[in-house]
Scaffold this motif. Structure first.
Motif, PDB file in Angstrom:
ATOM      1  N   ASN B  63       2.380 -20.464  -6.244  1.00  0.00           N
ATOM      2  CA  ASN B  63       3.407 -19.533  -6.733  1.00  0.00           C
ATOM      3  C   ASN B  63       3.277 -19.305  -8.234  1.00  0.00           C
ATOM      4  OD1 ASN B  63       5.068 -18.586  -4.564  1.00  0.00           O
ATOM      5  ND2 ASN B  63       5.753 -20.677  -4.269  1.00  0.00           N
ATOM      6  N   ALA B  66       0.186 -17.116  -8.813  1.00  0.00           N
ATOM      7  CA  ALA B  66       0.435 -15.730  -8.402  1.00  0.00           C
ATOM      8  C   ALA B  66       1.369 -15.016  -9.368  1.00  0.00           C
ATOM      9  CB  ALA B  66       1.015 -15.704  -6.991  1.00  0.00           C
ATOM     10  N   GLY B  67       2.031 -15.787 -10.246  1.00  0.00           N
ATOM     11  CA  GLY B  67       2.964 -15.166 -11.179  1.00  0.00           C
ATOM     12  C   GLY B  67       4.330 -14.941 -10.567  1.00  0.00           C
ATOM     13  N   VAL B  68       4.576 -15.563  -9.404  1.00  0.00           N
ATOM     14  CA  VAL B  68       5.870 -15.420  -8.740  1.00  0.00           C
ATOM     15  C   VAL B  68       6.885 -16.375  -9.346  1.00  0.00           C
ATOM     16  CG1 VAL B  68       7.059 -15.746  -6.537  1.00  0.00           C
ATOM     17  CG2 VAL B  68       4.831 -14.633  -6.591  1.00  0.00           C
ATOM     18  N   PRO B  83      -0.616 -13.892 -15.536  1.00  0.00           N
ATOM     19  CA  PRO B  83      -0.765 -13.329 -14.190  1.00  0.00           C
ATOM     20  C   PRO B  83       0.298 -12.281 -13.863  1.00  0.00           C
ATOM     21  CG  PRO B  83       0.043 -15.595 -14.095  1.00  0.00           C
ATOM     22  CD  PRO B  83      -0.320 -15.324 -15.509  1.00  0.00           C
ATOM     23  N   GLY B  84       1.444 -12.319 -14.550  1.00  0.00           N
ATOM     24  CA  GLY B  84       2.492 -11.346 -14.284  1.00  0.00           C
ATOM     25  C   GLY B  84       2.070  -9.907 -14.542  1.00  0.00           C
ATOM     26  N   HIS B  86      -1.023  -8.870 -13.565  1.00  0.00           N
ATOM     27  CA  HIS B  86      -2.152  -8.590 -12.679  1.00  0.00           C
ATOM     28  C   HIS B  86      -1.704  -8.217 -11.284  1.00  0.00           C
ATOM     29  CE1 HIS B  86      -5.751  -9.778 -14.971  1.00  0.00           C
ATOM     30  NE2 HIS B  86      -4.868 -10.441 -15.692  1.00  0.00           N
ATOM     31  N   ILE B  87      -2.435  -7.300 -10.670  1.00  0.00           N
ATOM     32  CA  ILE B  87      -2.211  -7.083  -9.250  1.00  0.00           C
ATOM     33  C   ILE B  87      -3.463  -7.456  -8.467  1.00  0.00           C
ATOM     34  CG2 ILE B  87      -0.436  -5.337  -9.558  1.00  0.00           C
ATOM     35  CD1 ILE B  87      -2.575  -3.250  -8.871  1.00  0.00           C
ATOM     36  N   ILE B  89      -4.260 -10.550  -7.704  1.00  0.00           N
ATOM     37  CA  ILE B  89      -4.060 -11.847  -7.051  1.00  0.00           C
ATOM     38  C   ILE B  89      -3.311 -11.610  -5.757  1.00  0.00           C
ATOM     39  CG2 ILE B  89      -3.152 -14.173  -7.326  1.00  0.00           C
ATOM     40  CD1 ILE B  89      -2.895 -13.495 -10.349  1.00  0.00           C
ATOM     41  N   TYR B  91      -1.565 -13.412  -2.237  1.00  0.00           N
ATOM     42  CA  TYR B  91      -1.046 -14.662  -1.685  1.00  0.00           C
ATOM     43  C   TYR B  91      -0.945 -14.481  -0.174  1.00  0.00           C
ATOM     44  CZ  TYR B  91       1.931 -18.867  -1.715  1.00  0.00           C
ATOM     45  OH  TYR B  91       2.443 -20.128  -1.541  1.00  0.00           O
ATOM     46  N   GLY B 113      -0.662  -3.877   1.347  1.00  0.00           N
ATOM     47  CA  GLY B 113      -1.463  -4.351   0.228  1.00  0.00           C
ATOM     48  C   GLY B 113      -1.757  -3.250  -0.777  1.00  0.00           C
ATOM     49  N   ARG B 116       1.183  -0.834  -4.301  1.00  0.00           N
ATOM     50  CA  ARG B 116       1.201  -0.646  -5.749  1.00  0.00           C
ATOM     51  C   ARG B 116       0.188   0.398  -6.194  1.00  0.00           C
ATOM     52  NH1 ARG B 116       2.664  -3.284 -10.608  1.00  0.00           N
ATOM     53  NH2 ARG B 116       2.088  -1.730 -12.146  1.00  0.00           N
ATOM     54  N   GLN B 168      -5.531  -4.925  -0.923  1.00  0.00           N
ATOM     55  CA  GLN B 168      -4.952  -5.008  -2.264  1.00  0.00           C
ATOM     56  C   GLN B 168      -6.057  -4.996  -3.324  1.00  0.00           C
ATOM     57  OE1 GLN B 168      -2.317  -8.398  -2.431  1.00  0.00           O
ATOM     58  NE2 GLN B 168      -2.228  -8.360  -4.671  1.00  0.00           N
TER      59      GLN B 168
END
Lengths: 287, 289
Positions: B63, B66-68, B83-84, B86-87, B89, B91, B113, B116, B168
């Motif tokens: 998590n 992934a920047g979650v 990472p926040g 980036h798209i 990554i 999960y 996927g 975005r 994605q």
């Protein structure tokens, strides 16, 4: 044949019935389409709570400005936002969310009834807010329902894929860097607007049925979201129209008649659904 | 998969930097440490198995990467950026975390996927559907593209989510226990797909309880239990010292004339019995449908 035709045509001789039918049809469609997300996200209780919690806002608008839809809407939205924020704050304080919802919505609902009870025509007003008064819809109400209902549907279509992702997989929504908080709040706003425009048709007390039952019925019948939305909209619209005819001929209150029609459709699907109905499940169980 | 990501955001990739770099990352939940001072680097195309007992922080680590979940301390960098932004990554969730009754079919899930990349208000174009079906073809699932996701077997469900990660256009894929509850044949199919990902230079981190597979099939092993206890080839990580640090409560090392023997209690997720139980539950769910 003639009898059936006159059965359908006689109510259409009354202007209030025509306006009521148009209102019930529009509200049935908007509630059902939005309801698809409410059912899939498990928000039925929140929807019911929000419907009740807007009452103080509506009451203030009503007491200050009479039956002016603009003020009723603004009052309802303010009350809705206060409720949503309150629920968030209380559940961050360590209580479970459904407890927080239970505390907030009953408190707001009681406040709404208390406010309305200060008016002279207390019982009539309260009954209209609680159970709706679809036969009292004016032309202006119809236009407003049409415009705001159309906006709700357009927003749902425009953000279809984003709402789909935040509902199905919130972690994916975050890894795709979608504006998750904005989308969640937008959905709450859509629910609040829909509740306000359904107020006159079914009223606060039975609102959740319009949001949940047609969508739940459709869920039993299909495994594709667009189909589920279309089916729910059809069921919602048909329930509105059939319910009003029922109300006209059997002489029962219009709001409950519409909701009972929804419930009837749900029971049909629950028993006879080819995918997951009671009959099919029993047959599978016997194998 | 060039340096710049699509129109819809994400930041430029500085390919001279490691694809993933963690510096002294710590996470606490209500003051209780879940991850403590984790630091490591990954190069593009590497395949890493993350192992450790239940509650070791594997999902928490994913998590954070992934920047979650923002860490309480430390830094995560993907190609040198947080990472926040980036798209790239993806999960792949544990199967138990997915609502399999949701009214979507296989192609719908894979198209998610690309949400975005389509941008706000954008609708999938023919090219997007073509891409989705190509990715489904890659994982051998295109013939079931119209199937509702709850009607698939466990291995098929896992493959659909791998296809979604590919749709994605992810360069780093995090998979949380993808092998749990799968029979040997399904596991083998997943591994042959992972082999194709290697050819596409996709970097992989996989959390698993299956220590044998981890040792045989991955470039490096990451042994985790709150702290990063070991990170390297199987021979470097599978030492009596490190293993007993990681699994202290769950296993016992016994010296025998034939060498060291390990007795372990594979509590949840990894064990054969658990897998069997899951399959049984799966069958039950299908009946309920």
């Amino acid at each position: 044949m003639i009898d059936w035709l006159s059965f359908i045509l006689i109510p259409l001789g009354y202007g209030f019935m025509i306006r009521g039918l148009i209102a019930a049809l529009m509200v049935g469609v908007v509630c059902a389409v939005l309801g698809a997300y409410i059912v899939l996200r498990g928000m039925a209780f929140l929807g019911d709570a929000l419907a009740h919690a807007i009452l103080p806002g509506v009451a203030v608008g009503y007491l200050l400005a009479g039956n002016n839809p603009a003020w009723l809407t603004i009052g309802a939205l303010v009350a809705g936002v206060v409720t949503a924020l309150g629920i968030g704050r209380i559940s961050r304080g360590g209580l479970k969310e459904d407890t927080a919802i239970g505390v907030m919505f009953t408190g707001m609902f009681a406040l709404g009834i208390a406010l309305i009870s200060t008016a002279r025509s207390y019982t009539v007003d309260l009954a209209h807010f609680l159970f709706g008064n679809v036969l009292g819809v004016s032309d202006r109400d119809l236009w407003l329902t049409g415009i705001f209902g159309g906006l709700v549907i357009l927003t749902i279509l425009a953000f279809y894929k984003e709402f789909l992702v935040i509902s199905f997989d919130p972690v994916l929504a975050k890894t795709l860097r979608l504006p998750v908080t904005f989308l969640n709040n937008l959905l709450l706003l859509l629910i609040a607007v829909t509740i306000v425009l359904s107020l006159q048709t079914v009223g606060v007390a039975l609102m959740a049925a319009m949001l949940v039952t047609p969508a739940a019925t459709a869920y039993l019948l299909t495994r594709r979201l667009p189909v589920m939305m279309a089916l729910a909209a059809t069921i919602g619209a048909m329930s509105g129209i059939i319910g009003l005819y029922l109300s006209f001929y059997v002489n029962i209150a219009s709001g409950p008649a519409i909701v009972l029609t929804c419930t009837f459709f749900f029971l049909l699907a629950f028993v006879f659904s080819p995918r997951q109905g009671l009959i099919i499940r029993n047959q599978k169980g016997q194998k | 998969m060039d340096i710049v990501l699509g129109i819809s955001g994400g930041v430029e990739h500085d390919l001279s930097r490691p694809i993933l770099e963690l510096k002294e990352v710590s996470v606490r939940f209500n003051g209780v440490p879940a991850l403590d001072q984790i630091s490591f680097q990954l190069q593009k195309g590497e395949r890493v198995a993350v192992i450790g007992p239940n509650g070791a922080g594997k999902s928490t680590l994913f998590n954070v990467i992934a920047g979650v979940l923002p860490p309480n301390q430390g830094q995560v960098k993907v190609y040198g950026n947080i990472p926040g932004e980036h798209i790239c990554i993806a999960y792949v969730p544990q199967r138990s975390q997915v609502d399999w009754r949701f009214p979507v079919n296989v192609a719908d899930v894979v198209m998610m996927g690309r949400v975005r990349k389509l941008g706000l208000l954008g609708w999938p174009k023919p090219g997007d559907w073509k891409y989705v079906h190509e990715m489904l073809e890659l994982v051998g699932m295109n013939y079931l593209a119209r199937r509702q996701i709850g009607e698939l077997s466990g291995g098929q469900q896992q493959r659909v989510f791998i296809a979604r990660a590919l749709a994605q256009e992810a360069e780093l894929i995090l998979m949380d226990e993808p092998l749990t509850g799968l029979d040997a044949r399904s596991q083998e199919e997943i591994f042959s797909i992972l082999e194709k990902l290697r050819q596409r230079q996709v970097t992989l981190m996989i959390a698993t309880h299956d220590l044998n597979l981890a040792a045989e099939r991955f470039d490096r092993l990451m042994l985790l239990n709150e702290r990063l206890l070991g990170f390297g080839h199987a021979a470097e990580v599978f030492t009596p010292d490190l293993l007993s640090q990681a699994y202290s409560g769950h296993m016992r090392l016994i010296q025998t004339p034939n060498g060291t023997m390990m007795i372990s209690d594979t509590c949840c997720g990894g064990g054969e019995t658990e897998g069997r139980k899951e399959r049984r539950e799966e069958r039950k769910e299908k009946r309920d449908d």
